[in-house]
Design a protein around this motif. Structure first.
Motif, mmCIF file in Angstrom:
data_model
loop_
_atom_site.group_PDB
_atom_site.id
_atom_site.type_symbol
_atom_site.label_atom_id
_atom_site.label_comp_id
_atom_site.label_asym_id
_atom_site.label_seq_id
_atom_site.Cartn_x
_atom_site.Cartn_y
_atom_site.Cartn_z
ATOM 1 N N GLN A 13 94.613 49.839 -18.304
ATOM 2 C CA GLN A 13 95.613 50.446 -17.438
ATOM 3 C C GLN A 13 96.649 49.383 -17.164
ATOM 4 O O GLN A 13 96.354 48.370 -16.521
ATOM 5 N N ILE A 14 97.866 49.567 -17.670
ATOM 6 C CA ILE A 14 98.914 48.551 -17.516
ATOM 7 C C ILE A 14 99.825 48.953 -16.357
ATOM 8 O O ILE A 14 100.234 50.112 -16.251
ATOM 9 N N GLY A 15 100.111 47.983 -15.516
ATOM 10 C CA GLY A 15 100.960 48.256 -14.351
ATOM 11 C C GLY A 15 100.108 48.554 -13.118
ATOM 12 O O GLY A 15 100.608 49.082 -12.134
ATOM 13 N N VAL A 16 98.817 48.212 -13.210
ATOM 14 C CA VAL A 16 97.899 48.533 -12.116
ATOM 15 C C VAL A 16 97.246 47.238 -11.612
ATOM 16 O O VAL A 16 96.772 46.425 -12.413
ATOM 17 N N GLU A 17 97.222 47.069 -10.309
ATOM 18 C CA GLU A 17 96.573 45.884 -9.734
ATOM 19 C C GLU A 17 95.062 46.041 -9.739
ATOM 20 O O GLU A 17 94.548 47.157 -9.785
ATOM 21 N N ASP A 18 94.347 44.903 -9.634
ATOM 22 C CA ASP A 18 92.877 44.947 -9.629
ATOM 23 C C ASP A 18 92.315 45.860 -8.536
ATOM 24 O O ASP A 18 91.249 46.434 -8.682
ATOM 25 N N ASN A 19 93.028 45.960 -7.431
ATOM 26 C CA ASN A 19 92.517 46.808 -6.344
ATOM 27 C C ASN A 19 92.822 48.289 -6.594
ATOM 28 O O ASN A 19 92.502 49.142 -5.778
ATOM 29 N N GLY A 20 93.458 48.600 -7.710
ATOM 30 C CA GLY A 20 93.694 49.994 -8.072
ATOM 31 C C GLY A 20 95.087 50.483 -7.721
ATOM 32 O O GLY A 20 95.420 51.648 -7.976
ATOM 33 N N MET A 21 95.892 49.625 -7.153
ATOM 34 C CA MET A 21 97.228 50.072 -6.737
ATOM 35 C C MET A 21 98.135 50.265 -7.960
ATOM 36 O O MET A 21 98.263 49.382 -8.806
ATOM 37 N N LEU A 22 98.753 51.424 -8.042
ATOM 38 C CA LEU A 22 99.616 51.741 -9.173
ATOM 39 C C LEU A 22 101.005 51.181 -8.903
ATOM 40 O O LEU A 22 101.884 51.873 -8.404
ATOM 41 N N VAL A 23 101.191 49.913 -9.229
ATOM 42 C CA VAL A 23 102.448 49.236 -8.926
ATOM 43 C C VAL A 23 103.547 49.708 -9.878
ATOM 44 O O VAL A 23 104.662 49.988 -9.477
ATOM 45 N N GLY A 24 103.209 49.820 -11.154
ATOM 46 C CA GLY A 24 104.191 50.245 -12.156
ATOM 47 C C GLY A 24 105.022 49.082 -12.649
ATOM 48 O O GLY A 24 105.134 48.041 -11.971
ATOM 49 N N LEU A 25 105.599 49.230 -13.833
ATOM 50 C CA LEU A 25 106.421 48.177 -14.423
ATOM 51 C C LEU A 25 107.778 48.737 -14.824
ATOM 52 O O LEU A 25 107.894 49.927 -15.150
ATOM 53 N N SER A 26 108.769 47.852 -14.848
ATOM 54 C CA SER A 26 110.084 48.274 -15.333
ATOM 55 C C SER A 26 109.958 48.523 -16.832
ATOM 56 O O SER A 26 109.003 48.062 -17.474
ATOM 57 N N GLU A 27 110.932 49.208 -17.371
ATOM 58 C CA GLU A 27 110.938 49.541 -18.804
ATOM 59 C C GLU A 27 110.708 48.282 -19.656
ATOM 60 O O GLU A 27 109.877 48.262 -20.562
ATOM 61 N N ASP A 28 111.445 47.197 -19.328
ATOM 62 C CA ASP A 28 111.371 45.964 -20.115
ATOM 63 C C ASP A 28 109.996 45.313 -20.019
ATOM 64 O O ASP A 28 109.420 44.892 -21.023
ATOM 65 N N ASP A 29 109.496 45.223 -18.803
ATOM 66 C CA ASP A 29 108.181 44.599 -18.619
ATOM 67 C C ASP A 29 107.094 45.398 -19.315
ATOM 68 O O ASP A 29 106.148 44.837 -19.876
ATOM 69 N N MET A 30 107.230 46.732 -19.277
ATOM 70 C CA MET A 30 106.221 47.567 -19.925
ATOM 71 C C MET A 30 106.264 47.328 -21.436
ATOM 72 O O MET A 30 105.224 47.176 -22.082
ATOM 73 N N ARG A 31 107.481 47.280 -21.980
ATOM 74 C CA ARG A 31 107.597 47.077 -23.428
ATOM 75 C C ARG A 31 106.963 45.732 -23.812
ATOM 76 O O ARG A 31 106.192 45.639 -24.764
ATOM 77 N N ALA A 32 107.264 44.702 -23.035
ATOM 78 C CA ALA A 32 106.729 43.365 -23.334
ATOM 79 C C ALA A 32 105.206 43.356 -23.192
ATOM 80 O O ALA A 32 104.497 42.737 -23.987
#
Ligand SMILES: Nc1nc2c(ncn2[C@@H]2O[C@H](COP(=O)(O)OP(=O)(O)OP(=O)(O)O)[C@@H](O)[C@H]2O)c(=O)[nH]1
Length: 607
Positions: free
Chosen positions: A108-127
């Protein structure tokens, strides 16, 4: 086992209007299992639960359960430009997660260890996804993005989370392997669905697709499945279907598949109930697929099959077929009817209707996490409607037992259950069955039994085949056929075991079991005879005693002493027992064995 499961085996009256009671307050499809916001922010401690599967986040529940230390799920907030040192660490971690999932892991990318769905910007997600690809490449794994979604935050910038499936077939294995027992009433469309899935060609509504699944002439004539047949559906590393549409032989399918679903097609007609039970108890399926025809709804053996799967604790999902034949309203009526039965107190299931690819992904993951979740698919084998959703589900669904359980079973001494016996020209005697524990290789020396007098015979394993392809090493949980050369076939019978000579198997004529009587027309008492199913053992036994009671009525529990009438059997304490005779049915587990040394049958008994 809940005695109320007996409701499923009863006359069937009153179920249609069954209770709406759901024991669990779990709500499928809308963030089930999602920890409340407050609890989650405090709870940074990693939980121990295995397969703490991810859940469908809804816009107002931006949390997953905290990441579990064990299991095959990894949360990563972002993976942008890691240093070489961190990259190596991430690769090791990925290998470990894959091992936990027996070849499959979910990131699960963009998710903190505690389960929080922080999300990533388009660029960070691509990287991050690029890093994930590099990691997978390094360890020889394949990756598929299952879904990407936006997380609903107040910020103006869109932020996404991605769910990624990583798959790597372990080096010593040909493919990942799952077994699915197919249940359902006669003519519900089981064989047709399997035909369509495994041959890749739609049905014509008059039985074209099922034709090549039949094994016996009388089945072609009557159009019924009476023997158990196996069908295979493969998926390659990209999650694409590999079946007979492009491959000519099972060998070709095995070669290009990284995941293989083996369907155990069980008979629908009541006449073949014995075979159906045998298939469920002996072939150790990971899951059961109950096929229900949309136009008839719950009919014939449907309720009984549901009850059997539940009694044997095989997680079940449902396919409502033939939706092309009915109006939307009829399909919905059948869905509601099933939902009512599934929610009954005896079942306590949480139905989850799958209507989109997203639902299919969620269903596969939640099903693996909680067998109470019961995905329901509505599809047609003629028009092909929603067949894709079922394929998505099959591609993602993981095996239920984890790597540790599997490892433990493999460490044990070899035990192979003999389910089928054949004589093959130029090969000799061949046995088909499942390796319950240990591993088995060509050339291994084992003993097979018990004979009528409780003896075991020595033998040597010749070649081993799985799905009609040669196999070097057979591992616990796998089904295969083993060639035994010129071993005398008449010494073998179904229900025997082939075990390591070091094992000292407990053989018994008599055993005690704690049982619950699921259905009985009158009463159940001493002297009654029933067919007992325990794993691959299937034999008539007499009730020698019902402890503490004169007789048993439907829904009642007791410890019962059984005695086999034909030959002693190899049994284990704790094994699941299922018995039946006509309408009488019961389930339970073996509580005590009376080993053969303590009980020698007289000549007249040992016929
Ligand atoms: N219109 C339509 N017909 C279907 C569909 N699925 C199956 N059928 C037809 O229904 C009939 C029965 O299907 P089978 O697959 O033989 O049923 P089964 O459940 O395997 O039956 P048993 O083997 O006897 O237990 C066949 O004539 C199929 O062509 C479907 O989705 N739509």
């Amino acid at each position: 086992m809940d005695a109320r499961v007996s409701d499923l085996f009863g006359s069937g009256n009153g179920h249609g209007s069954g209770s709406q009671g759901v024991a669990s307050n779990v709500k499928p499809g809308n963030g089930y299992g999602v920890a409340p916001k407050k609890a989650c922010t405090k709870n940074h401690k990693k939980t121990k639960s295995r397969f703490s599967r991810n859940f469908k986040p809804s816009n107002n529940t931006p949390y997953l359960p905290p990441e579990a230390e064990e299991g095959n799920i990894e949360y990563k907030l972002k993976l942008v430009n890691p240093t070489q040192y961190r990259f190596e660490h991430l690769a090791t971690q990925m290998k470990w997660r894959l091992q936990e999932g027996r070849g499959e892991a979910v990131y699960q990318i963009g998710v903190e260890d505690n389960g929080m769905l922080v999300g990533l910007s388009e660029d960070d997600m691509r990287a991050s996804l690029k890093t994930l690809h590099r990691l997978a490449e390094k360890i020889g794994a394949d990756i598929t993005v299952l879904r990407e979604r936006e997380v609903d935050y107040d910020s103006d910038v869109s932020r996404k989370i991605a769910e990624v499936l990583i798959r790597k077939v372990p080096d010593d294995q040909q493919f990942l392997d799952l077994r699915v027992a197919v249940l359902g009433n006669v003519d519900s469309g089981k064989s047709t669905l399997l035909g369509v899935l495994t041959q890749g060609e739609l049905d014509n509504g008059r039985g074209r697709a099922r034709l090549n699944l039949f094994r016996h002439l009388h089945e072609i004539q009557t159009g019924r499945t009476s023997s158990i047949s196996f069908e295979i559906l493969g998926f390659n590393s990209k999650g694409e279907v590999v079946n007979y549409s492009e491959s000519r032989t099972a060998e070709e399918i095995c070669e290009s598949a990284s995941k293989m679903i083996t369907f155990i097609d069980l008979a629908g007609h009541h006449k073949y109930l014995k075979t159906t039970i045998f298939g469920l108890t002996s072939y150790c399926p990971d899951f059961a697929m109950l096929v229900v025809s949309a136009n008839t709804g719950i009919a014939g053996t449907t309720r009984e099959h549901l009850g059997l799967a539940m009694a044997l604790k095989v997680p079940i999902f449902i396919v409502i077929s033939k939706v092309d034949l009915c109006t939307r309203a009829t399909v919905e009526r059948t869905v509601r009817q099933l939902e009512r039965v599934l929610k009954q107190p005896g079942c306590n299931k949480v139905p989850m209707v799958v209507g989109s690819t997203d639902d299919a992904v969620t269903a596969a993951q939640q099903f693996a996490q909680s067998p109470n979740i019961t995905p329901i698919f509505t599809l047609s084998s003629v028009s092909g409607e929603s067949l894709d959703l079922l394929k998505v589900f099959f591609n993602i669904i993981p095996p239920l037992s984890n790597s540790k359980e599997q490892e433990e079973l493999m460490q044990q001494l070899t035990e192979f259950q003999v389910d089928e016996i054949y004589t093959v020209p130029e090969v000799g005697t061949v046995v088909g069955g499942t390796l319950y524990s240990g591993i088995c290789r060509e050339g291994d020396h084992l003993v097979v039994g018990p004979t009528d007098s409780g003896q075991f015979h020595k033998l040597t394993i010749g070649s081993i085949q799985r799905n009609r392809s040669a196999c070097r090493v057979l591992r616990a949980g796998q089904a295969a056929t083993l060639a035994l050369g010129n071993f005398d076939r008449s010494l073998l019978r179904k229900g025997m075991v082939m075990v390591s000579p070091e094992m000292d198997p407990t053989i018994c004529w008599m055993f005690e079991a704690e049982i619950v009587l699921l259905f009985h027309a009158k009463t159940f008492h001493k002297g009654f005879q029933v067919t007992v199913h325990i794993g691959n053992v299937r034999q008539t036994a007499t009730v020698e005693a019902v402890y503490g009671k004169e007789e048993l009525r439907t829904g009642e529990k007791a410890v019962v002493l059984f005695k086999f009438i034909k030959h002693p059997e190899y049994l284990k304490e704790g094994a699941k027992v299922l018995f039946r005779e006509g309408v009488t049915k019961g389930i339970g587990h073996v509580t005590k064995l009376r080993p053969i040394a303590q009980y020698q049958p007289s000549q007249s008994e040992d016929e």
